[in-house]
Design an enzyme around this catalytic site. Structure first.
Site, mmCIF file in Angstrom:
data_model
loop_
_atom_site.group_PDB
_atom_site.id
_atom_site.type_symbol
_atom_site.label_atom_id
_atom_site.label_comp_id
_atom_site.label_asym_id
_atom_site.label_seq_id
_atom_site.Cartn_x
_atom_site.Cartn_y
_atom_site.Cartn_z
ATOM 1 N N LYS A 47 0.867 -1.185 0.000
ATOM 2 C CA LYS A 47 0.000 0.000 0.000
ATOM 3 C C LYS A 47 0.900 1.229 0.000
ATOM 4 O O LYS A 47 1.971 1.209 0.611
ATOM 5 C CB LYS A 47 -0.881 0.006 1.265
ATOM 6 C CG LYS A 47 -2.189 0.726 1.078
ATOM 7 C CD LYS A 47 -3.239 -0.171 0.461
ATOM 8 C CE LYS A 47 -4.570 0.479 0.332
ATOM 9 N NZ LYS A 47 -5.608 -0.440 -0.093
ATOM 10 N N GLY A 52 -23.670 4.149 3.281
ATOM 11 C CA GLY A 52 -22.694 4.581 2.282
ATOM 12 C C GLY A 52 -23.178 4.238 0.892
ATOM 13 O O GLY A 52 -23.368 3.066 0.560
ATOM 14 N N GLY A 64 -21.545 5.064 -1.986
ATOM 15 C CA GLY A 64 -20.400 5.425 -2.829
ATOM 16 C C GLY A 64 -20.143 4.350 -3.864
ATOM 17 O O GLY A 64 -21.067 3.657 -4.303
ATOM 18 N N GLY A 118 -21.134 0.845 -2.098
ATOM 19 C CA GLY A 118 -22.527 0.775 -1.632
ATOM 20 C C GLY A 118 -23.537 0.950 -2.749
ATOM 21 O O GLY A 118 -24.561 0.245 -2.780
HETATM 22 P P1 NAD Z 1 -16.583 6.115 -1.672
HETATM 23 O O1 NAD Z 1 -15.787 7.296 -1.235
HETATM 24 O O2 NAD Z 1 -16.935 5.961 -3.106
HETATM 25 O O3 NAD Z 1 -17.968 6.026 -0.848
HETATM 26 C C1 NAD Z 1 -18.025 6.158 0.531
HETATM 27 C C2 NAD Z 1 -19.455 6.488 0.922
HETATM 28 O O4 NAD Z 1 -19.492 6.709 2.333
HETATM 29 C C3 NAD Z 1 -19.966 7.785 0.309
HETATM 30 O O5 NAD Z 1 -21.372 7.697 0.136
HETATM 31 C C4 NAD Z 1 -19.617 8.828 1.364
HETATM 32 O O6 NAD Z 1 -20.428 9.996 1.290
HETATM 33 C C5 NAD Z 1 -19.912 8.038 2.621
HETATM 34 N N1 NAD Z 1 -19.178 8.525 3.784
HETATM 35 C C6 NAD Z 1 -17.956 9.073 3.824
HETATM 36 N N2 NAD Z 1 -17.612 9.414 5.073
HETATM 37 C C7 NAD Z 1 -18.673 9.055 5.860
HETATM 38 C C8 NAD Z 1 -18.930 9.123 7.238
HETATM 39 N N3 NAD Z 1 -18.042 9.634 8.091
HETATM 40 N N4 NAD Z 1 -20.116 8.632 7.696
HETATM 41 C C9 NAD Z 1 -21.009 8.095 6.840
HETATM 42 N N5 NAD Z 1 -20.812 8.015 5.526
HETATM 43 C C10 NAD Z 1 -19.661 8.480 5.028
HETATM 44 O O7 NAD Z 1 -15.770 4.859 -1.123
HETATM 45 P P2 NAD Z 1 -15.910 3.353 -1.594
HETATM 46 O O8 NAD Z 1 -14.872 3.075 -2.620
HETATM 47 O O9 NAD Z 1 -17.342 3.037 -1.874
HETATM 48 O O10 NAD Z 1 -15.412 2.603 -0.279
HETATM 49 C C11 NAD Z 1 -16.287 2.378 0.812
HETATM 50 C C12 NAD Z 1 -15.605 1.459 1.814
HETATM 51 O O11 NAD Z 1 -15.260 0.233 1.168
HETATM 52 C C13 NAD Z 1 -14.288 1.985 2.396
HETATM 53 O O12 NAD Z 1 -14.152 1.493 3.710
HETATM 54 C C14 NAD Z 1 -13.238 1.346 1.520
HETATM 55 O O13 NAD Z 1 -11.993 1.258 2.180
HETATM 56 C C15 NAD Z 1 -13.863 -0.015 1.302
HETATM 57 N N6 NAD Z 1 -13.378 -0.707 0.122
HETATM 58 C C16 NAD Z 1 -13.526 -0.171 -1.099
HETATM 59 C C17 NAD Z 1 -13.055 -0.856 -2.216
HETATM 60 C C18 NAD Z 1 -13.254 -0.315 -3.588
HETATM 61 O O14 NAD Z 1 -12.970 -1.054 -4.544
HETATM 62 N N7 NAD Z 1 -13.731 0.895 -3.793
HETATM 63 C C19 NAD Z 1 -12.416 -2.109 -2.048
HETATM 64 C C20 NAD Z 1 -12.298 -2.656 -0.764
HETATM 65 C C21 NAD Z 1 -12.782 -1.934 0.310
#
Ligand code: NAD
Length: 411
Positions: free
Chosen positions: A104, A214, A216, A219
């Site tokens: 990372k 979430g 994002g 989600g």
């Molecule tokens: P993203 O930034 O696209 O979405 C995150 C979502 O959470 C958004 O809707 C944002 O508004 C919301 N959010 C942010 N801060 C917040 C808070 N304090 N309280 C409530 N909601 C909040 O991120 P993502 O890529 O969808 O990732 C989400 C989670 O999944 C993270 O923990 C990330 O580490 C994990 N993850 C993502 C991936 C990936 O491929 N994107 C892979 C493995 C794990």
């Protein structure tokens, strides 16, 4: 337990290693990174001034394969955060059966402060100055603050330096630059495949209710797939707040609302709820898909869901999980539930190495096969060892890593 994610990761490592009876020397080896790199480089900004940037790359353990995984561009990036994530990726690759080690890295920078030209120069500079790189050495992917575009610039820079095409040297590239189809939605889709299997295995019916914290990248993909398959998503949220409708939310329409307004808030036909309230709603399955540590020992007693699937990294703290275990609320852990992204990154690598590019059906079918195989192994170990799904997933990964470490003669 401290809030430091590295402490949480090391705590889980120690617990799982003891349960799996891992050789203490292997555990000791896995408790420290193989190497950490901190490097700085100057870059001329658009206004002519030179700014010095600090960057990191952590290599945790490469017993299963070369280092691989994300690159964060965030203003508050810390080395401990990267170490925790590199250890998590080492385990996640082991859980998913992916022949890769955990890495990372990133740059301390708020990308929102940069122009597009500056972001391009920064991505290229990162690649130029990264001390170790290459398809069989260390393959940086995207993470917070990076994107398909930054990865395309990184690959282009790498190929310019080396003078040869090497699509497997960088991950999360666009399909137009030798990336893979299905990459953007891989993590959410993987969570969805796990969800479907959980419904079958744990006796939920098709009309069960689901709350997804979430909306994002992860989600929203999950929520839309659930909707398409006839499941009822009763609540979701973003950083600005949440929405709730006991009859279910139309997530495709919600996605349109989000692209127009920038938030899920005020979506017609729903009631507002806070992010904290969303976690405590009457939903059959709760999927935290936002940020870490949202379910702790303070709010765990208020959780009414019958099952939790961790789409985010680390949303349930160890103390909360202990409480939930006592209440017989199972938690499907992050290292299994969100391994879909890492799995499709591995498929991207295979395609880059062979120059044979797959259609989307093949990517999705293989993702489903791989993630459900890892899920089945986790369930079997949990039953055999009478332990949590998190412990079972970590144990499976540790046993694979231990076998490689020992055969290599490292300890
Ligand atoms: P993203 O930034 O696209 O979405 C995150 C979502 O959470 C958004 O809707 C944002 O508004 C919301 N959010 C942010 N801060 C917040 C808070 N304090 N309280 C409530 N909601 C909040 O991120 P993502 O890529 O969808 O990732 C989400 C989670 O999944 C993270 O923990 C990330 O580490 C994990 N993850 C993502 C991936 C990936 O491929 N994107 C892979 C493995 C794990």
């Amino acid at each position: 337990m401290s809030a430091n994610p590295l402490d949480t990761a090391l705590y889980t490592l120690k617990q799982a290693a003891e349960l799996a009876e891992i050789d203490p020397k292997v555990t000791e080896l896995l408790s420290v990174p193989k190497r950490t790199m901190e490097f700085t480089f100057p870059m001329r900004m658009d206004n002519g001034e030179v700014r010095i940037f600090t960057a990191y790359r952590v290599h945790w353990c490469d017993a299963l394969g070369n280092f691989k995984d994300g690159t964060r561009f965030t203003g508050n990036l810390t080395l401990d955060e990267l170490k925790a994530l590199a250890l998590w990726m080492t385990i996640k690759h082991g859980v998913g059966g992916i022949p890769a080690g955990g890495g990372k890295g990133g740059i301390v920078v708020d990308p929102g402060e940069l122009s597009n030209w500056e972001l391009e120069r920064l991505s290229r500079s990162f690649m130029r100055h990264l001390p170790m790189k290459g398809a069989w050495v260390d393959v940086p992917g995207a993470d917070i603050g990076t994107s398909e575009q930054t990865q395309a610039w990184m690959l282009d820079e790498y190929e310019s330096i080396t003078g040869c095409h090497s699509p497997a040297a960088v991950n999360d590239k666009p399909a137009a630059v030798s990336g893979t189809l299905g990459s953007a939605e891989a993590t959410g889709r993987g969570v969805y495949y796990v969800f479907e299997q959980v419904v079958k295995d744990f006796g939920f019916s098709k009309d069960c209710s689901v709350a997804v914290q979430g909306f994002g990248k992860v989600g929203s993909v999950l929520a839309e797939l659930l909707n398409k398959d006839g499941y009822k998503v009763t609540a979701t949220s973003d950083i600005y707040g949440g929405i709730y409708s006991p009859d279910g939310i139309d997530c495709a329409l919600l996605a349109e609302h989000v692209s127009k307004t920038g938030s899920v808030v005020d979506f017609p036909g729903t009631k507002p709820v806070s992010n904290e309230e969303l976690l405590e709603l009457e939903a059959d399955i709760l999927v935290p898909a936002a940020v870490q540590s949202v379910i702790g020992k303070e709010n765990a007693p208020q959780i009414k869901a019958k099952m939790i699937i961790e789409a985010a990294n680390g949303p349930v703290t160890p103390e909360a999980e202990e409480y939930l275990q006592g209440k017989k609320i199972p938690v499907i852990p992050d290292v299994l539930a969100n391994v879909g992204g890492a799995t499709v990154c591995h498929f991207e690598r295979i395609q880059g190495l062979t120059d044979e590019y797959w259609d989307l059906d093949r990517v999705n079918k293989q993702l489903k096969d791989w993630i459900l195989k890892a899920y089945a192994q986790m369930i079997t170990t949990a039953e055999q060892k009478n332990t949590t799904y998190r412990m079972a997933a970590w144990m499976n990964a540790l046993l694979k890593i231990e076998a490689s470490v020992k055969k290599r003669g490292w300890v």
